[in-house]
Design a protein around this motif. Structure first.
Motif, PDB file in Angstrom:
ATOM      1  N   THR A  19       0.833  -1.196   0.000  1.00  0.00           N
ATOM      2  CA  THR A  19       0.000   0.000   0.000  1.00  0.00           C
ATOM      3  C   THR A  19       0.868   1.247   0.000  1.00  0.00           C
ATOM      4  OG1 THR A  19      -1.706  -1.183   1.214  1.00  0.00           O
ATOM      5  CG2 THR A  19      -1.850   1.208   1.204  1.00  0.00           C
ATOM      6  N   VAL A  20       1.890   1.239   0.847  1.00  0.00           N
ATOM      7  CA  VAL A  20       2.816   2.375   0.894  1.00  0.00           C
ATOM      8  C   VAL A  20       3.474   2.570  -0.468  1.00  0.00           C
ATOM      9  CG1 VAL A  20       4.990   3.194   1.884  1.00  0.00           C
ATOM     10  CG2 VAL A  20       3.268   2.178   3.365  1.00  0.00           C
ATOM     11  N   LEU A  21       3.884   1.488  -1.127  1.00  0.00           N
ATOM     12  CA  LEU A  21       4.521   1.599  -2.433  1.00  0.00           C
ATOM     13  C   LEU A  21       3.567   2.177  -3.474  1.00  0.00           C
ATOM     14  CD1 LEU A  21       6.560  -1.732  -2.649  1.00  0.00           C
ATOM     15  CD2 LEU A  21       7.464   0.582  -2.526  1.00  0.00           C
ATOM     16  N   ALA A  22       2.308   1.720  -3.451  1.00  0.00           N
ATOM     17  CA  ALA A  22       1.326   2.208  -4.422  1.00  0.00           C
ATOM     18  C   ALA A  22       1.104   3.708  -4.263  1.00  0.00           C
ATOM     19  CB  ALA A  22       0.010   1.456  -4.250  1.00  0.00           C
ATOM     20  N   VAL A  23       0.912   4.151  -3.016  1.00  0.00           N
ATOM     21  CA  VAL A  23       0.708   5.582  -2.770  1.00  0.00           C
ATOM     22  C   VAL A  23       1.978   6.355  -3.088  1.00  0.00           C
ATOM     23  CG1 VAL A  23       0.087   7.308  -1.049  1.00  0.00           C
ATOM     24  CG2 VAL A  23      -0.999   5.061  -0.988  1.00  0.00           C
ATOM     25  N   MET A  24       3.129   5.803  -2.696  1.00  0.00           N
ATOM     26  CA  MET A  24       4.402   6.483  -2.910  1.00  0.00           C
ATOM     27  C   MET A  24       4.666   6.743  -4.393  1.00  0.00           C
ATOM     28  SD  MET A  24       7.780   5.794  -3.952  1.00  0.00           S
ATOM     29  CE  MET A  24       8.126   4.082  -3.612  1.00  0.00           C
ATOM     30  N   LEU A  25       4.364   5.737  -5.259  1.00  0.00           N
ATOM     31  CA  LEU A  25       4.588   5.914  -6.698  1.00  0.00           C
ATOM     32  C   LEU A  25       3.734   7.046  -7.252  1.00  0.00           C
ATOM     33  CD1 LEU A  25       4.803   2.212  -7.918  1.00  0.00           C
ATOM     34  CD2 LEU A  25       6.630   3.898  -7.931  1.00  0.00           C
ATOM     35  N   GLY A  26       2.462   7.082  -6.839  1.00  0.00           N
ATOM     36  CA  GLY A  26       1.590   8.151  -7.314  1.00  0.00           C
ATOM     37  C   GLY A  26       2.042   9.513  -6.836  1.00  0.00           C
ATOM     38  N   VAL A  27       2.404   9.625  -5.564  1.00  0.00           N
ATOM     39  CA  VAL A  27       2.868  10.903  -5.009  1.00  0.00           C
ATOM     40  C   VAL A  27       4.178  11.327  -5.665  1.00  0.00           C
ATOM     41  CG1 VAL A  27       3.703  12.041  -2.922  1.00  0.00           C
ATOM     42  CG2 VAL A  27       1.686  10.586  -2.815  1.00  0.00           C
ATOM     43  N   ALA A  28       5.077  10.362  -5.901  1.00  0.00           N
ATOM     44  CA  ALA A  28       6.349  10.680  -6.552  1.00  0.00           C
ATOM     45  C   ALA A  28       6.108  11.248  -7.949  1.00  0.00           C
ATOM     46  CB  ALA A  28       7.220   9.420  -6.637  1.00  0.00           C
ATOM     47  N   ARG A 263       2.352  20.386 -17.403  1.00  0.00           N
ATOM     48  CA  ARG A 263       2.053  19.947 -16.040  1.00  0.00           C
ATOM     49  C   ARG A 263       0.714  19.215 -15.987  1.00  0.00           C
ATOM     50  NH1 ARG A 263       1.946  24.625 -13.719  1.00  0.00           N
ATOM     51  NH2 ARG A 263       4.111  24.627 -13.004  1.00  0.00           N
ATOM     52  N   THR A 264      -0.293  19.791 -16.642  1.00  0.00           N
ATOM     53  CA  THR A 264      -1.614  19.157 -16.651  1.00  0.00           C
ATOM     54  C   THR A 264      -1.561  17.788 -17.299  1.00  0.00           C
ATOM     55  OG1 THR A 264      -2.674  21.331 -16.758  1.00  0.00           O
ATOM     56  CG2 THR A 264      -4.007  19.434 -17.399  1.00  0.00           C
ATOM     57  N   PHE A 265      -0.834  17.702 -18.416  1.00  0.00           N
ATOM     58  CA  PHE A 265      -0.704  16.440 -19.148  1.00  0.00           C
ATOM     59  C   PHE A 265      -0.092  15.358 -18.250  1.00  0.00           C
ATOM     60  CE2 PHE A 265       2.019  13.717 -21.849  1.00  0.00           C
ATOM     61  CZ  PHE A 265       1.050  13.144 -22.653  1.00  0.00           C
ATOM     62  N   LEU A 266       0.999  15.695 -17.570  1.00  0.00           N
ATOM     63  CA  LEU A 266       1.665  14.714 -16.717  1.00  0.00           C
ATOM     64  C   LEU A 266       0.840  14.383 -15.480  1.00  0.00           C
ATOM     65  CD1 LEU A 266       5.351  16.033 -16.899  1.00  0.00           C
ATOM     66  CD2 LEU A 266       4.391  14.048 -18.062  1.00  0.00           C
ATOM     67  N   LEU A 267       0.158  15.395 -14.926  1.00  0.00           N
ATOM     68  CA  LEU A 267      -0.637  15.150 -13.718  1.00  0.00           C
ATOM     69  C   LEU A 267      -1.836  14.243 -14.005  1.00  0.00           C
ATOM     70  CD1 LEU A 267      -0.614  18.631 -11.913  1.00  0.00           C
ATOM     71  CD2 LEU A 267       0.559  16.534 -11.225  1.00  0.00           C
ATOM     72  N   VAL A 268      -2.327  14.260 -15.231  1.00  0.00           N
ATOM     73  CA  VAL A 268      -3.421  13.344 -15.586  1.00  0.00           C
ATOM     74  C   VAL A 268      -2.990  11.899 -15.361  1.00  0.00           C
ATOM     75  CG1 VAL A 268      -4.720  12.415 -17.531  1.00  0.00           C
ATOM     76  CG2 VAL A 268      -4.621  14.874 -17.182  1.00  0.00           C
ATOM     77  N   PHE A 269      -1.765  11.586 -15.785  1.00  0.00           N
ATOM     78  CA  PHE A 269      -1.284  10.216 -15.627  1.00  0.00           C
ATOM     79  C   PHE A 269      -0.925   9.922 -14.171  1.00  0.00           C
ATOM     80  CE2 PHE A 269      -0.865  11.158 -20.057  1.00  0.00           C
ATOM     81  CZ  PHE A 269      -1.306   9.995 -20.651  1.00  0.00           C
ATOM     82  N   ALA A 270      -0.476  10.934 -13.445  1.00  0.00           N
ATOM     83  CA  ALA A 270      -0.271  10.736 -12.011  1.00  0.00           C
ATOM     84  C   ALA A 270      -1.607  10.432 -11.343  1.00  0.00           C
ATOM     85  CB  ALA A 270       0.361  11.985 -11.400  1.00  0.00           C
ATOM     86  N   GLY A 271      -2.651  11.128 -11.792  1.00  0.00           N
ATOM     87  CA  GLY A 271      -3.989  10.883 -11.247  1.00  0.00           C
ATOM     88  C   GLY A 271      -4.474   9.469 -11.553  1.00  0.00           C
ATOM     89  N   ALA A 325       3.541   9.516   1.644  1.00  0.00           N
ATOM     90  CA  ALA A 325       3.633  10.846   1.052  1.00  0.00           C
ATOM     91  C   ALA A 325       5.031  11.429   1.209  1.00  0.00           C
ATOM     92  CB  ALA A 325       2.597  11.768   1.687  1.00  0.00           C
ATOM     93  N   VAL A 326       5.619  11.269   2.392  1.00  0.00           N
ATOM     94  CA  VAL A 326       6.968  11.796   2.623  1.00  0.00           C
ATOM     95  C   VAL A 326       7.978  11.088   1.724  1.00  0.00           C
ATOM     96  CG1 VAL A 326       8.836  11.996   4.310  1.00  0.00           C
ATOM     97  CG2 VAL A 326       6.493  12.537   4.984  1.00  0.00           C
ATOM     98  N   VAL A 327       7.900   9.755   1.675  1.00  0.00           N
ATOM     99  CA  VAL A 327       8.819   8.997   0.809  1.00  0.00           C
ATOM    100  C   VAL A 327       8.590   9.369  -0.662  1.00  0.00           C
ATOM    101  CG1 VAL A 327       9.529   6.693   0.061  1.00  0.00           C
ATOM    102  CG2 VAL A 327       8.977   7.100   2.460  1.00  0.00           C
ATOM    103  N   GLY A 328       7.304   9.501  -1.037  1.00  0.00           N
ATOM    104  CA  GLY A 328       6.993   9.876  -2.414  1.00  0.00           C
ATOM    105  C   GLY A 328       7.484  11.260  -2.771  1.00  0.00           C
ATOM    106  N   LEU A 329       7.407  12.198  -1.817  1.00  0.00           N
ATOM    107  CA  LEU A 329       7.908  13.557  -2.062  1.00  0.00           C
ATOM    108  C   LEU A 329       9.407  13.537  -2.315  1.00  0.00           C
ATOM    109  CD1 LEU A 329       7.625  16.637  -2.108  1.00  0.00           C
ATOM    110  CD2 LEU A 329       7.829  16.604   0.392  1.00  0.00           C
ATOM    111  N   VAL A 330      10.141  12.800  -1.475  1.00  0.00           N
ATOM    112  CA  VAL A 330      11.592  12.706  -1.663  1.00  0.00           C
ATOM    113  C   VAL A 330      11.923  12.064  -3.006  1.00  0.00           C
ATOM    114  CG1 VAL A 330      13.722  11.687  -0.772  1.00  0.00           C
ATOM    115  CG2 VAL A 330      12.033  12.628   0.823  1.00  0.00           C
ATOM    116  N   ALA A 331      11.194  10.985  -3.335  1.00  0.00           N
ATOM    117  CA  ALA A 331      11.416  10.322  -4.621  1.00  0.00           C
ATOM    118  C   ALA A 331      11.053  11.258  -5.781  1.00  0.00           C
ATOM    119  CB  ALA A 331      10.589   9.047  -4.701  1.00  0.00           C
ATOM    120  N   GLY A 332       9.972  12.046  -5.615  1.00  0.00           N
ATOM    121  CA  GLY A 332       9.563  12.983  -6.652  1.00  0.00           C
ATOM    122  C   GLY A 332      10.594  14.066  -6.897  1.00  0.00           C
TER     123      GLY A 332
END
Length: 840
Positions: A19-28, A263-271, A325-332
């Motif tokens: 679960t952490v990995l799934a959320v982390m990838l999206g946040v990153a 930004r919008t284009f990339l955020l669509v896929f993040a979404g 979220a914290v791990v994803g932010l660092v990865a992002g």
């Protein structure tokens, strides 16, 4: 309750890892997108601001406006205006600016700068403050040129070298007499810039004695506004003034708009990745809550309220989301830095620091925490509503008939609404249909997701004959797959969404490629089309060079010119009336295809707009102010390559002050061969700025854009597939844990470890293929719907199903199932049967 929630998080670290990995990838993905786009936006804005350091007020021609029956030509900035501007009170200096397309070849004769970013201009006097020299001296005469330092570095040029340059056709070979630095955004983006002395630039860019812009520098103590006020007093009506600050702000706004779209284009896929991750989170918390049902019931029995139970689950979700979220932010941030380094290494971005704004941090944390808590809310609420006594006796385990009927009814309504909306959108104009199509697609996907538990039983049951081959393990795998339809649905839906988008894109791209091939083949008889690499116009001299080349059977230039017809602006396309019929293949609906003198042909859409038919007469007002009556000889069907009003070149040329060709169509006596192409290349001076394309080249050049975009979308959607894989692993791992007793019993009665592994792997394979079949089916439907819209714009569009790609996607789903089952299957096989039998 707070301590209990935290204890549960720490007690299930391994189970929550996916679960952490799934959320982390999206946040990153989200934070990386924001960091990257903010970084490039600020870098370009600072670079563009430097470019206006020498401009306090810019004088520019007013944009061409046509009124009534007259075509208004673009005004010119003459030397007299430059002299007046330099003498205006408050002005320190005034510089005349000339610019235009200038292609520079490297030492191998290949074009530098990608065509569109290849620019040329003038170097003002002997010391131009805009372009500091780092070597050499100012250019003088048509045999001397300056090149920017980045282009010189990339191509290995030095002062004294000879360089091949093309403006609009003929090749020039001036000497590089100097190298300069610049903050020009085009150069920073990988382009090139060549500078001539002012007189040479005016001659080469067909602007004798005129300028494209006049840049005025204010004297010390004079503001930009004050200088602009003084300059406005001397300006003619067709010239406008703009302060340097306004120019910088406008360019900054354009840069912001461009990066906003990215930004919008990339955020669509993040979404999309986060949306897929939501299924995993909901699945995980549903299973965790189910495993702790008796524990929660006991807490209810000793006084815990429903709100406290729900709150404890949300606290767990908050803790998990915060960590992810914290791990994803660092990865992002790492992703943003990597993208910045990649783009900078390619020479397509000015230097600048990595930008990590407070908004990026807040967005990353908010997305990670809110998505996790939202996904966990429903399982927590469902657990809190179970009566303690029922929970103790596991009465809650099966969904009630009422809940299943409610779910299936809701799913049927959503699916029907989505289907009807999408079908309705296919009957609309392509521009107006975008919103209904998006709404219908969303409703349909949501409806299919809600119905997935219902669909899982018959579809998975269809695999029974194949699974029977694997004996007991296959039978158990099928039964396990449908034991909990809701869990199976949530797991399969994550993969379904990714494959739906990938399949739809593949169907549309394949159909477009076929349409483009048909378009080129059906509209052209010409063997080659000659054009500039950047899309600019060609010199008229080149058409004569082509016509006199060996083996040329027929040729015709295509020229555009504005005109006024019936009070509307219409562009005329001039062609060689004697040869155009040999070079094109157009279907004539009315009259005959005859171009010459005052006889013209027009496409069906333009004819309909003006209510013309064969034999109609109308008056055209040319750009030089003269009028002429023309007769419609025929009306032809518009194609994506040929459209508009065609007149004879001899008719239009006398009314053009500076004629130039968009393209030259060429038919060779021996057809399109390597030797024929070589003949044309030689006739055109081996010019790096000129493209010579046959029909296949035209198709490939258009199709390459779609292929590049498609590959990029595949890469972005891979994020959603990776998250879906994590979901399958998570579901299987937790399913193995809760079936420990059952697995122990199976081992005890004779099913060996290989059989256990096979059972888990087949279960994973069935679930993944189930999601794959749904995704491919929905993708084909969406591809068909999008194709219906494209068909209204492209007459050659025809739906093509890429069976090989779809088979590959189904195989990919199977591979996902096999790989996802490796760890859970190994874990199940290693369970101690006695310990497992005794487990609760």
């Amino acid at each position: 309750m707070f301590r209990t929630a935290l204890r549960n998080v720490l007690a299930h670290k391994a189970r929550l890892l996916m679960t952490v990995l799934a959320v982390m990838l999206g946040v990153a993905f989200v934070s990386g997108t924001l960091v990257f786009t903010n970084t490039i936006s600020e870098a370009y804005q600072k670079s563009s601001a430097k470019g206006f350091d020498q401009v306090d007020v810019a004088l520019q021609p007013d944009r061409s406006r046509s009124t009534g029956d007259k075509v208004r030509a673009r005004p010119e900035l003459k030397q007299a205006l430059l002299d007046k501007a330099a003498k205006t009170p408050g002005a320190e200096t005034a510089i005349g600016v000339v610019n235009g397309f200038t292609a520079i070849a490297d030492k191998d004769g290949k074009l530098i700068g990608g065509g569109f970013r290849s620019q040329g201009g003038n170097y003002w006097g002997t010391d131009d403050p805009r372009y500091p020299l780092v070597g050499g001296h100012a250019p003088k005469g048509d045999n001397e040129v300056l090149v920017d330092s980045e282009t010189a570095r990339r191509a290995g040029y030095r002062v004294g070298d000879t360089v091949r340059i093309s403006i609009d056709g003929p090749v020039l070979t001036p000497e590089i007499v100097g190298i300069f630095t610049t903050d020009d955004g085009n150069v920073a983006a990988g382009g090139s810039l060549a500078l001539f002395d002012t007189a040479t630039a005016q001659q080469l860019f067909h602007k004798p004695g005129a300028y494209d812009e006049i840049d005025v520098k204010a004297a010390s103590g004079t503001s930009q506004t004050a200088l602009r006020t003084e300059l406005d007093k001397i300006l003619p009506a067709d010239v406008t003034s703009t302060t340097g600050k306004q120019l910088a702000d406008e360019q900054a706004r354009q840069i912001a708009d461009a990066t906003s779209s990215l930004r919008t284009f990339l955020l669509v896929f993040a979404g999309i990745a986060l949306f897929v991750g939501t299924f995993i989170i909901a699945n995980t918390f549903t299973m965790l809550v189910a495993q702790r049902t008796k524990e929660l019931a006991l807490m209810r029995a000793v006084g815990a309220s429903r709100r406290q139970v729900t709150r404890s689950v949300l606290i767990e979700a908050f803790a998990v989301g915060a960590v992810a979220a914290v791990v994803g932010l660092v990865a992002g941030i790492g992703i943003g830095a990597a993208l910045r380094s990649l783009v900078s290494g390619l020479g397509t971005m000015p230097d600048g620091p990595l930008v990590i704004s407070p908004g990026t941090v807040v967005a990353a944390l908010a997305v990670g925490i809110l998505i996790t808590m939202l996904a966990a809310w429903l399982p927590g609420r469902r657990a809190a509503r179970i009566p303690p006594v029922a929970a103790m006796n596991s009465v809650h385990a099966q969904a009630t008939t009422r809940s299943l009927v409610l779910r299936n009814t809701l799913g049927a309504l959503l699916t029907s609404a989505g289907l009807v909306t999408v079908l309705y959108a296919t009957t609309m104009d392509a521009t107006d249909a975008q919103a209904p199509m998006g709404l219908g697609a969303g409703l349909l996907v949501l409806g299919v997701f809600v119905l997935t538990p219902l669909l899982s039983r018959p579809l998975i049951a269809a695999t029974a004959p194949v699974l029977r081959v694997f004996g007991v393990a296959g039978k158990l795998a099928r039964q396990n797959s449908v034991r909990n339809p809701r869990r199976t649905a949530a797991t399969a839906s994550a993969l379904m969404i990714g494959l739906t988008l990938i399949t739809a894109l593949t169907v549309v791209a394949g159909s477009l490629g076929n349409a483009i091939d048909k378009m080129a083949a059906s509209a052209l008889k010409a063997d080659y089309v000659v054009s500039m690499a950047n899309g600019n116009n060609l010199s008229p001299d080149l058409e004569q060079a082509v016509k006199s080349a060996d083996g040329v059977a027929a040729s015709s230039p295509l020229r555009n010119a504005p005109s006024r017809i019936d009070g509307k602006t219409e562009f005329l396309t001039s062609v060689d009336g004697s040869t155009i019929g040999e070079l094109t293949h157009l279907t004539v609906d009315d009259g005959t295809f005859a171009v010459g003198g005052t006889r013209i042909v027009v496409d069906d859409r333009t004819a309909e707009d003006h209510h013309w038919s064969a034999g109609s007469r109308f008056t055209v007002n040319y750009e030089d102010g003269k009028q002429q009556q023309l007769t419609v000889a025929g009306v032809y069907q518009e194609t994506e390559i040929m459209r508009g009003i065609m007149v004879d070149t001899a008719t239009l040329a006398p009314h053009q002050s500076n004629p130039s060709d968009m393209q030259i169509m060429v038919k060779m006596s021996g057809g399109a061969t390597d030797s024929a192409r070589s003949t044309l290349v030689k006739a055109l001076g081996d010019n790096p700025a000129i493209k010579i394309q046959d029909k296949k080249d035209i198709s490939d050049s258009i199709g390459q854009v779609f292929t590049t975009v498609l590959n990029m979308l595949y890469g972005l959607l891979a994020m959603a597939v990776i998250v879906a894989v994590l979901g399958v692993i998570n579901t299987l791992a937790m399913s193995v844990f809760e079936r420990s007793q059952e697995i122990g019993m199976l081992r005890a009665i004779g099913l060996d470890r290989k059989g256990i592994k096979r059972m888990v792997r087949l279960e994973s394979l069935v679930i993944s293929l189930f999601g794959g079949v749904l995704g491919i089916g929905l993708g084909v439907f969406f591809g068909w719907a999008a194709g219906r819209l494209l068909g209204t714009k492209m007459t050659t569009f025809e739906l093509i199903l890429p069976w090989d790609r779809m088979a590959l996607f189904l195989a990919l789903a199977a591979v996902v199932g096999v790989l996802a089952a490796l760890w859970p299957a190994r874990r199940a096989a290693r369970l101690n049967m006695l310990t497992a039998i005794k487990s609760e």
